[in-house]
Design a protein around this motif. Structure first.
Motif: not given
Length: 419
Positions: A394-396, A402-413
């Protein structure tokens, strides 16, 4: 005899000239030693700094490996209940070795006073496959008593703990200021000049200078991100209204309304990236009445920015870590390489997988080839691995983005990837 007199005079000046020459040589040697000593001091200081950085990096890596190993052991552990009170470690070991697989460790819960079994034990296996077989042993008798086997709540406990840590994040976090009024004589200002002007107030993480696409000159404003909120506030107080090259500049803290104004849900301001609000928690106490607002769009928290305008003092809890993360800006969807290189997306997938596996085992990598923001989705084997990867990525910066990394739920996946 004038020739004799001249020779005598020349002979008398020779020692003085020789002495002067020796003094100059001594001065040169002294200056040379001084420069050499200074260079040696600098070299030693750099060497010391390098070793200290290597030590910190090694310590961080050791702690990460230790945490990953501990998480793996916890994931390979089951809880056995309803045990016969006469069953000891040996009987439990023999039962699960035959029914499930190789047992690594057994912890039988005993009464502290009488040392008698309480009918509960933790059984750790070497392989994940053995855990699945052990769970199937529920209802089977051990020493004549049917037992119950369930998975340990290690992953759930880690997720809960991570959420608590996120809520308890320190207030003094990276925050941005917006500088406007960079017009007229200031159109040609550069990032370096902005850096020199604002760095005395604290450490700056990056400067996003807004440029006119046609002229490449400053379009009138820029964003400056400080490592500490206190430094950003000090810069605002000192520089707001400051006259620079005949122009008065305006400096203000970036608030949530400015981040979301005029944007479609889920999008971030140009160049704002994932480094703006690490950990999914942004403390905005006293800044426009937003209270503590967590996870604003693509800043490491809840996805989507729509409908934040009327939050008032409401608090949004940060999203608990999951095994799934979504990476944005991993490729440029307008790149000509997509059409010319048939293996473009395969290379992206392999590169992402290789990088993510440094944080832990990866189950699946999916490249969204239709994404307008260059998204790649990654599913990890454990929450710990996903957390480590998000922190690392995240932020690299990658390929100028610039990369953005965020969690997603199993339902979204499931709806996005599997669907």
């Amino acid at each position: 005899d004038f020739d004799a007199v001249e020779q005598l005079l020349e002979g008398g000046d020779a020692p003085a000239k020789e002495s002067t020459g020796k003094d100059r040589d001594r001065d040169r040697r002294r200056r040379s030693r001084s420069r050499t000593d200074e260079a040696e001091k600098q070299r030693r200081a750099l060497e010391k700094e390098r070793k200290e950085e290597e030590r910190k990096q090694k310590q961080f890596e050791d702690e990460r490996q230790k945490a990953m190993e501990q998480a793996k052991r916890e994931d390979n552990t089951v809880v056995v209940m309803c045990l016969n009170h006469k069953a000891g470690e040996r009987e439990i070991y023999e039962f699960f070795s035959q029914q499930a697989g190789k047992v690594r460790d057994i912890q039988l819960i005993r009464d502290q006073a009488s040392q008698k079994s309480k009918g509960i034990a933790y059984v750790e296996f070497y392989l994940q496959e053995a855990v699945v077989k052990a769970l199937a042993c529920t209802g089977r008798p051990l020493m004549g008593v049917p037992i119950r086997v369930q998975a340990s709540q290690a992953e759930k406990n880690r997720a809960t703990q991570a959420a608590k840590l996120a809520q308890a994040a320190p207030v003094d976090i990276p925050i941005r200021v917006h500088v406007s009024g960079l017009v007229g004589n200031l159109e040609g200002v550069s990032e370096t000049e902005i850096q020199k002007l604002f760095s005395p107030f604290g450490d700056i993480e990056f400067i996003d200078l807004q440029r006119n696409p046609a002229t490449q000159k400053c379009s009138g404003s820029c964003y400056i991100q400080y490592k500490k909120a206190a430094d950003a506030r000090e810069a605002m107080q000192a520089m707001n209204g400051f006259s620079l090259a005949g122009q008065e500049i305006k400096v203000e803290l970036v608030q949530a309304t400015q981040l979301t104004a005029g944007l479609a849900p889920g999008l971030a301001l140009p160049g704002m990236g994932g480094g703006a609000m690490p950990g999914g928690l942004l403390a905005l106490g006293g800044l426009g009445g937003f209270g503590a607002t967590a996870g604003l769009g693509g800043f490491g928290g809840l996805a989507g920015l729509g409908g934040l305008g009327g939050l008032g003092g409401q608090q949004i809890a940060p999203m608990a870590p999951t095994t799934n993360i979504r990476l944005t800006n991993m490729f440029n969807p307008k790149s000509p390489d997509i059409m010319s290189d048939p293996d473009f997306f395969i290379d992206v997938k392999e590169d992402v997988k290789e990088e993510c596996e440094k944080s832990g085992p990866v189950h699946q990598v999916w490249v969204d080839q239709k994404s307008s923001t260059g998204q790649v989705w990654v599913k990890f084997a454990t929450v710990v691995a996903a957390q480590a990867a998000r922190t690392s990525l995240n932020g690299r910066w990658f390929a100028g983005q610039q990369i953005m990394a965020e969690f997603v739920t199993d339902q979204t996946w499931e709806s996005s990837v599997a669907g």
